[in-house]
Write a protein that holds these residues in place. Structure first.
Motif, PDB file in Angstrom:
ATOM      1  N   LEU A  29       8.630   7.018  -9.616  1.00  0.00           N
ATOM      2  CA  LEU A  29       8.485   6.375 -10.923  1.00  0.00           C
ATOM      3  C   LEU A  29       8.681   7.384 -12.052  1.00  0.00           C
ATOM      4  CD1 LEU A  29       5.441   4.061 -10.140  1.00  0.00           C
ATOM      5  CD2 LEU A  29       7.833   3.359 -10.426  1.00  0.00           C
ATOM      6  N   GLN A  30       8.229   8.611 -11.839  1.00  0.00           N
ATOM      7  CA  GLN A  30       8.454   9.657 -12.847  1.00  0.00           C
ATOM      8  C   GLN A  30       9.943   9.950 -13.019  1.00  0.00           C
ATOM      9  OE1 GLN A  30       5.391  12.537 -11.135  1.00  0.00           O
ATOM     10  NE2 GLN A  30       5.277  13.032 -13.308  1.00  0.00           N
ATOM     11  N   VAL A  89       1.864   1.304 -15.952  1.00  0.00           N
ATOM     12  CA  VAL A  89       2.093   1.067 -14.525  1.00  0.00           C
ATOM     13  C   VAL A  89       0.889   1.603 -13.760  1.00  0.00           C
ATOM     14  CG1 VAL A  89       3.612   1.490 -12.554  1.00  0.00           C
ATOM     15  CG2 VAL A  89       4.583   1.363 -14.864  1.00  0.00           C
ATOM     16  N   ILE A  90       0.396   0.822 -12.819  1.00  0.00           N
ATOM     17  CA  ILE A  90      -0.752   1.225 -12.011  1.00  0.00           C
ATOM     18  C   ILE A  90      -0.311   1.230 -10.557  1.00  0.00           C
ATOM     19  CG2 ILE A  90      -3.109   0.636 -11.314  1.00  0.00           C
ATOM     20  CD1 ILE A  90      -2.984  -1.020 -14.144  1.00  0.00           C
ATOM     21  N   VAL A  91      -0.456   2.358  -9.897  1.00  0.00           N
ATOM     22  CA  VAL A  91      -0.123   2.444  -8.473  1.00  0.00           C
ATOM     23  C   VAL A  91      -1.417   2.702  -7.716  1.00  0.00           C
ATOM     24  CG1 VAL A  91       2.269   3.121  -8.816  1.00  0.00           C
ATOM     25  CG2 VAL A  91       0.536   4.880  -8.693  1.00  0.00           C
ATOM     26  N   ILE A  92      -1.643   1.909  -6.694  1.00  0.00           N
ATOM     27  CA  ILE A  92      -2.898   1.967  -5.954  1.00  0.00           C
ATOM     28  C   ILE A  92      -2.605   2.289  -4.497  1.00  0.00           C
ATOM     29  CG2 ILE A  92      -4.977   0.712  -5.248  1.00  0.00           C
ATOM     30  CD1 ILE A  92      -4.556  -1.149  -7.659  1.00  0.00           C
ATOM     31  N   GLY A  93      -3.159   3.390  -4.019  1.00  0.00           N
ATOM     32  CA  GLY A  93      -3.124   3.682  -2.593  1.00  0.00           C
ATOM     33  C   GLY A  93      -4.286   2.971  -1.937  1.00  0.00           C
ATOM     34  N   ALA A  94      -3.980   1.974  -1.093  1.00  0.00           N
ATOM     35  CA  ALA A  94      -5.028   1.105  -0.549  1.00  0.00           C
ATOM     36  C   ALA A  94      -4.934   1.030   0.965  1.00  0.00           C
ATOM     37  CB  ALA A  94      -4.927  -0.290  -1.159  1.00  0.00           C
ATOM     38  N   PRO A  95      -5.488   2.006   1.672  1.00  0.00           N
ATOM     39  CA  PRO A  95      -5.504   1.901   3.131  1.00  0.00           C
ATOM     40  C   PRO A  95      -6.370   0.724   3.569  1.00  0.00           C
ATOM     41  CG  PRO A  95      -6.955   3.664   2.411  1.00  0.00           C
ATOM     42  CD  PRO A  95      -6.216   3.195   1.195  1.00  0.00           C
ATOM     43  N   MET A  96      -5.988   0.129   4.695  1.00  0.00           N
ATOM     44  CA  MET A  96      -6.804  -0.957   5.243  1.00  0.00           C
ATOM     45  C   MET A  96      -7.881  -0.375   6.145  1.00  0.00           C
ATOM     46  SD  MET A  96      -5.772  -4.227   7.656  1.00  0.00           S
ATOM     47  CE  MET A  96      -5.220  -5.341   6.363  1.00  0.00           C
ATOM     48  N   LEU A 129      -8.312  -9.963 -19.261  1.00  0.00           N
ATOM     49  CA  LEU A 129      -8.041  -9.272 -20.527  1.00  0.00           C
ATOM     50  C   LEU A 129      -7.286  -7.956 -20.330  1.00  0.00           C
ATOM     51  CD1 LEU A 129     -11.525  -9.844 -22.206  1.00  0.00           C
ATOM     52  CD2 LEU A 129      -9.436 -11.202 -22.481  1.00  0.00           C
ATOM     53  N   VAL A 130      -6.883  -7.670 -19.084  1.00  0.00           N
ATOM     54  CA  VAL A 130      -6.074  -6.471 -18.801  1.00  0.00           C
ATOM     55  C   VAL A 130      -4.656  -6.974 -18.533  1.00  0.00           C
ATOM     56  CG1 VAL A 130      -5.838  -4.392 -17.391  1.00  0.00           C
ATOM     57  CG2 VAL A 130      -8.101  -5.384 -17.770  1.00  0.00           C
ATOM     58  N   LYS A 131      -3.870  -7.041 -19.600  1.00  0.00           N
ATOM     59  CA  LYS A 131      -2.569  -7.717 -19.510  1.00  0.00           C
ATOM     60  C   LYS A 131      -1.416  -6.744 -19.728  1.00  0.00           C
ATOM     61  CE  LYS A 131      -4.588 -12.047 -21.159  1.00  0.00           C
ATOM     62  NZ  LYS A 131      -4.569 -13.104 -22.184  1.00  0.00           N
ATOM     63  N   GLY A 132      -0.223  -7.190 -19.319  1.00  0.00           N
ATOM     64  CA  GLY A 132       0.982  -6.420 -19.570  1.00  0.00           C
ATOM     65  C   GLY A 132       1.151  -5.205 -18.671  1.00  0.00           C
ATOM     66  N   LYS A 133       0.530  -5.225 -17.494  1.00  0.00           N
ATOM     67  CA  LYS A 133       0.605  -4.089 -16.568  1.00  0.00           C
ATOM     68  C   LYS A 133       1.497  -4.443 -15.381  1.00  0.00           C
ATOM     69  CE  LYS A 133      -2.836  -2.498 -19.063  1.00  0.00           C
ATOM     70  NZ  LYS A 133      -2.561  -1.559 -20.170  1.00  0.00           N
ATOM     71  N   LYS A 134       2.173  -3.442 -14.874  1.00  0.00           N
ATOM     72  CA  LYS A 134       2.860  -3.582 -13.593  1.00  0.00           C
ATOM     73  C   LYS A 134       2.034  -2.844 -12.560  1.00  0.00           C
ATOM     74  CE  LYS A 134       7.196  -2.626 -11.138  1.00  0.00           C
ATOM     75  NZ  LYS A 134       7.237  -3.995 -10.593  1.00  0.00           N
ATOM     76  N   VAL A 135       1.690  -3.513 -11.468  1.00  0.00           N
ATOM     77  CA  VAL A 135       0.863  -2.919 -10.428  1.00  0.00           C
ATOM     78  C   VAL A 135       1.651  -2.873  -9.126  1.00  0.00           C
ATOM     79  CG1 VAL A 135      -1.318  -3.038  -9.165  1.00  0.00           C
ATOM     80  CG2 VAL A 135      -1.206  -3.883 -11.526  1.00  0.00           C
ATOM     81  N   ILE A 136       1.628  -1.706  -8.474  1.00  0.00           N
ATOM     82  CA  ILE A 136       2.239  -1.565  -7.156  1.00  0.00           C
ATOM     83  C   ILE A 136       1.159  -1.034  -6.215  1.00  0.00           C
ATOM     84  CG2 ILE A 136       4.119  -0.593  -5.794  1.00  0.00           C
ATOM     85  CD1 ILE A 136       5.594  -0.023  -8.438  1.00  0.00           C
ATOM     86  N   VAL A 137       0.913  -1.764  -5.151  1.00  0.00           N
ATOM     87  CA  VAL A 137      -0.088  -1.388  -4.158  1.00  0.00           C
ATOM     88  C   VAL A 137       0.626  -0.855  -2.921  1.00  0.00           C
ATOM     89  CG1 VAL A 137      -1.982  -2.201  -2.690  1.00  0.00           C
ATOM     90  CG2 VAL A 137      -1.682  -3.163  -4.997  1.00  0.00           C
TER      91      VAL A 137
END
Length: 198
Positions: A29-30, A89-96, A129-137
């Motif tokens: 993304l950078q 942009v929010i990227v979340i590392g989400a292990p199961m 109320l947290v709008k306009g974000k792109k999130v990738i998990v």
């Protein structure tokens, strides 16, 4: 300038595949957004307390009536929310873990889900109320669960993020990491293809 918030939620400080992949995603993304600012929130290195009487008391006590201890708790929550709101942009590392998300990530969600701040109830129902974000998990998994009834993680994350107003959510999966070396290699290759296309 684009701001990327990277949230690492693995329980392990070293060797977590979700952290490895989310780092690669942030780098990609950078490259696509020269000059982007990256903010990293490491939930293992900087753990948040689970909800308890003290935390809930701070959240639900009117600001002008809070004790100094409650003010500090509320300020910590509001700093996390400001960090989230500042991101494009929010990227979340989400292990199961055990079919769900880590307790670290769940606790983070508990600290940012604040009525009147990140969501509100209206005559038409709740409004995020947290709008306009792109999130990738990025979800790393030992087995293969996507598209099966055992994948409770994807719908939970979609529901929670959507409740706060984040509806542009996509997922990158690395599945089968514990099913042998060939399956693990295939899982990482598939995830990296999706990262390259992000």
């Amino acid at each position: 300038m684009t701001t990327i918030l990277q949230i690492n939620s693995a329980a392990r400080s070293q060797g977590a595949q979700s952290t490895l992949l989310v780092n690669e995603l942030t780098e990609k993304l950078q490259q696509s957004n020269p000059g982007a600012k990256v903010v990293t929130r490491n939930l293992q290195a900087e753990p948040l307390p689970h909800l308890d009487d003290a935390v809930l008391g701070a959240f639900f006590t009117p600001a002008e009536q809070r004790t100094p201890e409650q003010q500090a708790i509320a300020a910590r929550s509001e700093a996390l929310i400001a960090e989230l709101q500042a991101a494009d942009v929010i990227v979340i590392g989400a292990p199961m873990y055990n079919f769900g998300i880590s307790s670290q990530l769940k606790t983070y969600f508990d600290w940012i889900a604040r009525a009147g701040i990140t969501f509100r109830y209206t005559a038409n129902g709740p409004e995020g109320l947290v709008k306009g974000k792109k999130v990738i998990v990025v979800s790393a998994r030992g087995g293969k669960y996507h598209g099966t009834p055992n994948d409770s993680q994807t719908p939970y994350l979609t529901t929670f993020l959507g409740f706060l107003g984040m509806t542009d959510v996509s997922f990158i999966y690395a599945e089968g990491l514990n099913l042998g070396p060939d399956a693990a290699s295939a899982a990482l290759a598939s995830a990296r293809e999706a990262i390259a296309a992000a």
